[in-house]
Design a protein around this motif. Structure first.
Motif, PDB file in Angstrom:
ATOM      1  N   ALA A   1       4.601   4.605  -4.233  1.00 43.05           N
ATOM      2  CA  ALA A   1       4.053   3.191  -5.263  1.00 43.05           C
ATOM      3  C   ALA A   1       5.771   3.237  -6.053  1.00 43.05           C
ATOM      4  CB  ALA A   1       3.206   3.975  -5.852  1.00 43.05           C
TER       5      ALA A   1
ATOM      6  N   SER B   1       0.537  -1.306  -0.008  1.00 43.91           N
ATOM      7  CA  SER B   1      -0.082  -0.281  -0.152  1.00 43.91           C
ATOM      8  C   SER B   1       1.315   1.349  -0.186  1.00 43.91           C
ATOM      9  CB  SER B   1      -0.663   0.034   1.018  1.00 43.91           C
ATOM     10  OG  SER B   1      -1.760   1.509   1.453  1.00 43.91           O
ATOM     11  N   PRO B   2       1.049   1.989  -0.991  1.00 40.61           N
ATOM     12  CA  PRO B   2       1.972   2.796  -0.867  1.00 40.61           C
ATOM     13  C   PRO B   2       1.369   4.662  -0.443  1.00 40.61           C
ATOM     14  CG  PRO B   2       0.729   3.271  -3.079  1.00 40.61           C
ATOM     15  CD  PRO B   2      -0.086   2.463  -2.178  1.00 40.61           C
ATOM     16  N   THR B   3       0.956   4.535   1.733  1.00 38.20           N
ATOM     17  CA  THR B   3       1.448   5.133   2.290  1.00 38.20           C
ATOM     18  C   THR B   3       2.225   5.833   2.972  1.00 38.20           C
ATOM     19  OG1 THR B   3      -0.276   3.596   3.890  1.00 38.20           O
ATOM     20  CG2 THR B   3      -1.580   4.435   2.007  1.00 38.20           C
TER      21      THR B   3
ATOM     22  N   ASP C   1      -3.785   0.775  -3.730  1.00 36.29           N
ATOM     23  CA  ASP C   1      -3.471   2.426  -3.094  1.00 36.29           C
ATOM     24  C   ASP C   1      -5.216   2.575  -3.156  1.00 36.29           C
ATOM     25  OD1 ASP C   1      -4.644   2.054  -5.919  1.00 36.29           O
ATOM     26  OD2 ASP C   1      -2.957   3.530  -7.029  1.00 36.29           O
TER      27      ASP C   1
ATOM     28  N   SER D   1      -2.359   7.943  -0.267  1.00 27.55           N
ATOM     29  CA  SER D   1      -1.703   7.318  -1.370  1.00 27.55           C
ATOM     30  C   SER D   1      -0.824   8.128  -1.762  1.00 27.55           C
ATOM     31  CB  SER D   1      -2.613   6.011  -1.433  1.00 27.55           C
ATOM     32  OG  SER D   1      -2.098   5.245  -1.403  1.00 27.55           O
TER      33      SER D   1
END
Length: 296
Positions: A63, A19-21, A52, A58
């Motif tokens: 990412a 997860s691109p957090t 995402d 995000s």
């Protein structure tokens, strides 16, 4: 040479689902390394899926960093947003139609209902915004829902199959008192009781975003994933997803949950631990094999 060409395909299909957090940390590295090793040992395929759906947190740079950092660790995949594949797109924000189709099946089957409760309502009714930490505490957890809207007249709030899920929260009605059991490849036999360990859970949010539970189940089925490898903080999510698979008439994958990595004080690693991010450790000159062996 195509980095996939040395692997003999089999029926096994695993996945990496960052997860691109935030930047990935060494705990992620170890879990993803386990997923990679299990896919390669089985002679199967490994899928990269970027999760995402959290619009607020995000970031494209996270990412990109996840793909770069995992490649640096030597964890290569056979399908994904950067290499393509037959089950794309491999970024969840581009897969809304798949989630809507799953929502419609749940709605037609009578498994879900609209919910008007806000987070503030939930906190007031439960006396606290979150469940207390304990066995199976889940990274995607939510309080045990008290059932306030279970008997709500759906038509009264404008809910219909034609209108779709928009503008309302939607929950899966769980079978209260039923034990959901499964065999985990690493943690052994697991058992959670619906209505006690977890309640009616969100499958769609009023802001138009499917929940982690629904998106995960729909994607794993669509991408033909045969084994889910992830952290032990998602054990309770597995019980929820088994119920979703049952409602959608989908086959469960195998499950393999990895022990969580902790810091020197015994605290579970999180993305806020910037000093232990793969990116920071790379900047300090650490080698990939050192990073994979760093977490305790």
């Amino acid at each position: 040479m195509d980095r996939r060409s040395s692997f003999v395909p089999s029926g096994y299909r695993g996945r990496l689902a960052p997860s691109p957090t935030g930047y990935l940390h060494i705990g992620h590295a170890r879990t993803f390394c386990t997923a990679w090793k299990r896919a390669r040992a089985a002679g199967g395929a490994l899928v990269m899926r970027m999760e995402d759906l959290d619009r607020e947190r995000s970031r494209a740079e996270h990412a990109e960093a996840a793909l770069e950092d995992l490649n640096w660790l030597g964890l290569h995949w056979d399908e994904g947003p950067d290499v393509g594949g037959p089950f794309g797109p491999y970024t969840q924000s581009e897969r809304t139609d798949i989630y809507l189709a799953a929502w419609r099946r749940l709605h037609e089957g009578g498994f879900i209902y609209p919910c008007l409760c806000s987070r503030k309502d939930m906190a007031a009714s439960l006396g606290a915004p979150h469940e207390s930490a304990g066995r199976g505490q889940d990274a995607e957890d939510e309080p045990v829902y008290p059932g306030t809207c279970r008997t709500l007249d759906a038509s009264a709030c404008g809910a219909s199959g034609e209108a779709g899920p928009r503008g309302l929260n939607w929950r899966l009605r769980v079978p209260d008192g039923e034990a959901v059991e499964f065999e985990d490849g690493n943690m052994g036999r697991q058992r959670f009781v619906a209505g006690i360990d977890f309640g009616d859970f969100l499958i769609w949010r009023r802001d138009g975003v499917p929940s982690y539970q629904l998106a995960c189940v729909a994607d794993d089925a669509a991408m033909r994933i045969t084994e889910v490898v992830r952290g032990a903080d998602l054990l309770k999510s597995t019980a929820r997803q088994i119920l979703l698979n049952r409602a959608l008439d989908l086959q469960d994958p195998q499950w393999f949950h990895c022990a969580l990595s902790v810091d020197g004080q015994g605290r579970r690693l999180a993305k806020r631990h910037d000093a232990l991010s793969i990116r920071e450790l790379r900047r300090r000159g650490r080698k990939s094999d050192e990073v994979l062996g760093s977490a305790v």
